[in-house]
Design a protein around this motif. Structure first.
Motif, PDB file in Angstrom:
ATOM      1  N   GLY A  19     -48.041 -18.174  92.519  1.00 55.72           N
ATOM      2  CA  GLY A  19     -46.999 -18.234  91.509  1.00 55.72           C
ATOM      3  C   GLY A  19     -45.683 -17.605  91.934  1.00 55.72           C
ATOM      4  N   LEU A  20     -45.619 -17.028  93.105  1.00 57.65           N
ATOM      5  CA  LEU A  20     -44.379 -16.402  93.573  1.00 57.65           C
ATOM      6  C   LEU A  20     -43.905 -17.142  94.820  1.00 57.65           C
ATOM      7  CD1 LEU A  20     -42.357 -14.118  93.174  1.00 57.65           C
ATOM      8  CD2 LEU A  20     -43.786 -12.689  94.615  1.00 57.65           C
ATOM      9  N   THR A  21     -42.723 -17.721  94.733  1.00 56.49           N
ATOM     10  CA  THR A  21     -42.153 -18.408  95.895  1.00 56.49           C
ATOM     11  C   THR A  21     -40.769 -17.839  96.149  1.00 56.49           C
ATOM     12  OG1 THR A  21     -41.202 -20.147  94.515  1.00 56.49           O
ATOM     13  CG2 THR A  21     -43.397 -20.562  95.436  1.00 56.49           C
ATOM     14  N   LEU A  22     -40.412 -17.810  97.399  1.00 54.50           N
ATOM     15  CA  LEU A  22     -39.078 -17.374  97.798  1.00 54.50           C
ATOM     16  C   LEU A  22     -38.397 -18.548  98.487  1.00 54.50           C
ATOM     17  CD1 LEU A  22     -39.970 -13.850  99.256  1.00 54.50           C
ATOM     18  CD2 LEU A  22     -39.017 -14.359  97.018  1.00 54.50           C
ATOM     19  N   PRO A  23     -37.194 -18.923  98.049  1.00 55.38           N
ATOM     20  CA  PRO A  23     -36.515 -20.077  98.653  1.00 55.38           C
ATOM     21  C   PRO A  23     -36.128 -19.788 100.108  1.00 55.38           C
ATOM     22  CG  PRO A  23     -35.079 -18.974  97.079  1.00 55.38           C
ATOM     23  CD  PRO A  23     -36.413 -18.304  96.988  1.00 55.38           C
ATOM     24  N   THR A  24     -36.249 -20.801 100.951  1.00 53.22           N
ATOM     25  CA  THR A  24     -35.936 -20.608 102.367  1.00 53.22           C
ATOM     26  C   THR A  24     -34.855 -21.555 102.899  1.00 53.22           C
ATOM     27  OG1 THR A  24     -37.707 -22.113 103.008  1.00 53.22           O
ATOM     28  CG2 THR A  24     -38.253 -19.758 102.916  1.00 53.22           C
ATOM     29  N   GLY A  25     -34.345 -22.450 102.086  1.00 57.10           N
ATOM     30  CA  GLY A  25     -33.344 -23.411 102.563  1.00 57.10           C
ATOM     31  C   GLY A  25     -32.072 -22.759 103.067  1.00 57.10           C
ATOM     32  N   THR A  26     -31.463 -21.925 102.254  1.00 55.66           N
ATOM     33  CA  THR A  26     -30.239 -21.230 102.652  1.00 55.66           C
ATOM     34  C   THR A  26     -30.530 -20.275 103.795  1.00 55.66           C
ATOM     35  OG1 THR A  26     -29.477 -21.381 100.368  1.00 55.66           O
ATOM     36  CG2 THR A  26     -28.313 -19.852 101.798  1.00 55.66           C
ATOM     37  N   PHE A  27     -31.696 -19.671 103.768  1.00 61.99           N
ATOM     38  CA  PHE A  27     -32.107 -18.753 104.832  1.00 61.99           C
ATOM     39  C   PHE A  27     -32.121 -19.462 106.182  1.00 61.99           C
ATOM     40  CE2 PHE A  27     -35.900 -17.302 107.271  1.00 61.99           C
ATOM     41  CZ  PHE A  27     -35.370 -16.107 107.743  1.00 61.99           C
ATOM     42  N   LYS A  28     -32.683 -20.652 106.229  1.00 65.16           N
ATOM     43  CA  LYS A  28     -32.753 -21.393 107.492  1.00 65.16           C
ATOM     44  C   LYS A  28     -31.353 -21.726 108.005  1.00 65.16           C
ATOM     45  CE  LYS A  28     -37.273 -23.375 106.481  1.00 65.16           C
ATOM     46  NZ  LYS A  28     -38.004 -24.604 106.105  1.00 65.16           N
ATOM     47  N   LEU A  29     -30.464 -22.134 107.111  1.00 61.00           N
ATOM     48  CA  LEU A  29     -29.086 -22.417 107.520  1.00 61.00           C
ATOM     49  C   LEU A  29     -28.378 -21.156 107.990  1.00 61.00           C
ATOM     50  CD1 LEU A  29     -27.905 -24.936 104.778  1.00 61.00           C
ATOM     51  CD2 LEU A  29     -28.341 -25.393 107.201  1.00 61.00           C
ATOM     52  N   SER A  30     -28.648 -20.042 107.305  1.00 55.47           N
ATOM     53  CA  SER A  30     -27.987 -18.791 107.693  1.00 55.47           C
ATOM     54  C   SER A  30     -28.501 -18.276 109.028  1.00 55.47           C
ATOM     55  CB  SER A  30     -28.167 -17.724 106.607  1.00 55.47           C
ATOM     56  OG  SER A  30     -29.489 -17.239 106.584  1.00 55.47           O
ATOM     57  N   LEU A  31     -29.660 -18.703 109.455  1.00 59.21           N
ATOM     58  CA  LEU A  31     -30.147 -18.342 110.783  1.00 59.21           C
ATOM     59  C   LEU A  31     -29.536 -19.228 111.870  1.00 59.21           C
ATOM     60  CD1 LEU A  31     -33.944 -17.604 110.336  1.00 59.21           C
ATOM     61  CD2 LEU A  31     -32.175 -16.021 111.065  1.00 59.21           C
ATOM     62  N   LEU A  32     -29.332 -20.490 111.557  1.00 59.92           N
ATOM     63  CA  LEU A  32     -28.831 -21.425 112.561  1.00 59.92           C
ATOM     64  C   LEU A  32     -27.327 -21.286 112.806  1.00 59.92           C
ATOM     65  CD1 LEU A  32     -30.863 -24.626 111.662  1.00 59.92           C
ATOM     66  CD2 LEU A  32     -31.266 -22.999 113.516  1.00 59.92           C
ATOM     67  N   PHE A  33     -26.569 -20.937 111.774  1.00 62.36           N
ATOM     68  CA  PHE A  33     -25.115 -20.868 111.937  1.00 62.36           C
ATOM     69  C   PHE A  33     -24.691 -19.859 113.004  1.00 62.36           C
ATOM     70  CE2 PHE A  33     -20.914 -19.217 111.005  1.00 62.36           C
ATOM     71  CZ  PHE A  33     -20.173 -20.382 111.067  1.00 62.36           C
ATOM     72  N   PRO A  34     -25.206 -18.614 113.006  1.00 62.18           N
ATOM     73  CA  PRO A  34     -24.756 -17.668 114.038  1.00 62.18           C
ATOM     74  C   PRO A  34     -25.055 -18.121 115.467  1.00 62.18           C
ATOM     75  CG  PRO A  34     -25.805 -16.467 112.271  1.00 62.18           C
ATOM     76  CD  PRO A  34     -26.045 -17.926 112.009  1.00 62.18           C
ATOM     77  N   VAL A  35     -26.150 -18.847 115.674  1.00 58.13           N
ATOM     78  CA  VAL A  35     -26.464 -19.339 117.020  1.00 58.13           C
ATOM     79  C   VAL A  35     -25.422 -20.369 117.445  1.00 58.13           C
ATOM     80  CG1 VAL A  35     -28.149 -20.586 118.418  1.00 58.13           C
ATOM     81  CG2 VAL A  35     -28.921 -18.871 116.786  1.00 58.13           C
ATOM     82  N   CYS A  36     -25.117 -21.303 116.559  1.00 55.83           N
ATOM     83  CA  CYS A  36     -24.098 -22.323 116.867  1.00 55.83           C
ATOM     84  C   CYS A  36     -22.732 -21.675 117.068  1.00 55.83           C
ATOM     85  CB  CYS A  36     -24.033 -23.357 115.758  1.00 55.83           C
ATOM     86  SG  CYS A  36     -25.534 -24.308 115.559  1.00 55.83           S
ATOM     87  N   TYR A  37     -22.403 -20.727 116.201  1.00 57.73           N
ATOM     88  CA  TYR A  37     -21.125 -20.030 116.325  1.00 57.73           C
ATOM     89  C   TYR A  37     -21.042 -19.280 117.648  1.00 57.73           C
ATOM     90  CZ  TYR A  37     -18.020 -16.071 116.150  1.00 57.73           C
ATOM     91  OH  TYR A  37     -17.101 -15.127 116.499  1.00 57.73           O
ATOM     92  N   MET A  38     -22.095 -18.555 117.995  1.00 56.55           N
ATOM     93  CA  MET A  38     -22.060 -17.753 119.218  1.00 56.55           C
ATOM     94  C   MET A  38     -21.921 -18.629 120.454  1.00 56.55           C
ATOM     95  SD  MET A  38     -24.666 -14.851 120.466  1.00 56.55           S
ATOM     96  CE  MET A  38     -24.311 -13.874 121.896  1.00 56.55           C
ATOM     97  N   ALA A  39     -22.635 -19.740 120.478  1.00 57.32           N
ATOM     98  CA  ALA A  39     -22.530 -20.649 121.629  1.00 57.32           C
ATOM     99  C   ALA A  39     -21.099 -21.171 121.772  1.00 57.32           C
ATOM    100  CB  ALA A  39     -23.516 -21.798 121.481  1.00 57.32           C
ATOM    101  N   SER A  40     -20.486 -21.556 120.666  1.00 55.80           N
ATOM    102  CA  SER A  40     -19.122 -22.072 120.755  1.00 55.80           C
ATOM    103  C   SER A  40     -18.122 -20.960 121.039  1.00 55.80           C
ATOM    104  CB  SER A  40     -18.745 -22.819 119.479  1.00 55.80           C
ATOM    105  OG  SER A  40     -18.789 -21.962 118.368  1.00 55.80           O
ATOM    106  N   ALA A  41     -18.296 -19.783 120.431  1.00 60.88           N
ATOM    107  CA  ALA A  41     -17.368 -18.674 120.671  1.00 60.88           C
ATOM    108  C   ALA A  41     -17.437 -18.218 122.121  1.00 60.88           C
ATOM    109  CB  ALA A  41     -17.671 -17.512 119.727  1.00 60.88           C
TER     110      ALA A  41
END
Length: 159
Positions: free
Chosen positions: A46-68
């Motif tokens: 009965g307890l769920t924690l959303p992970t959609g935004t979490f997954k995006l928030s993990l991927l953005f810094p990797v993409c940003y760091m590679a480009s930076a």
């Protein structure tokens, strides 16, 4: 021997720094992904924690760091900083930092929720937040807890 210009010395080591930075970032992201997503099956019924935004928030810094790091490499090889690149990188850097803090928050909350088997308040997982943030020390404390959680057999009827 003749002295090398600073630009040539920086270029000599820039490739190693870029590769080490990407490996460190990817390792951290993969660990947080495995904890934040992998522990979801150990949540109480009965307890769920959303992970959609979490997954995006993990991927953005990797993409940003590679480009930076690509921009930094270009500046070192070209020798002239580009002000427009700085204007672009600065807000993306702030957004990347926000994503990293959000990811740490989700992992800390997920870990404490699984550990206590109930919905947790922010004060209950603040220690886990700081342990994840200061990973060199924190992972030595948190990983044994995570290993115990994962090794426990799941109760019948749990997700």
């Amino acid at each position: 021997s003749h002295a090398l210009p600073l630009q040539e010395v920086m270029l000599e080591y820039a490739h190693y720094i870029i590769i080490a930075g990407l490996f460190a970032t990817c390792g951290s992201v993969l660990w947080m992904w495995s904890v934040g997503v992998g522990l979801q099956r150990h949540l109480p019924d009965g307890l769920t924690l959303p992970t959609g935004t979490f997954k995006l928030s993990l991927l953005f810094p990797v993409c940003y760091m590679a480009s930076a790091l690509g921009f930094v490499h270009h500046i070192i090889t070209d020798g002239t900083p580009n002000f427009l690149v700085f204007i672009l990188i600065f807000p993306l850097h702030i957004l990347s930092m926000g994503c990293q803090f959000y990811s740490i928050y989700v992992v800390a909350r997920t870990l404490k929720t699984v550990e206590l088997q109930k919905k947790v308040m922010p004060g209950e997982y603040i220690l886990e937040f700081f342990l994840i943030w200061f990973a060199l020390v924190g992972l030595w404390i948190l990983q044994p807890k995570i290993n115990k959680i994962v090794e426990q057999p799941q109760l019948p009827g749990s997700a």
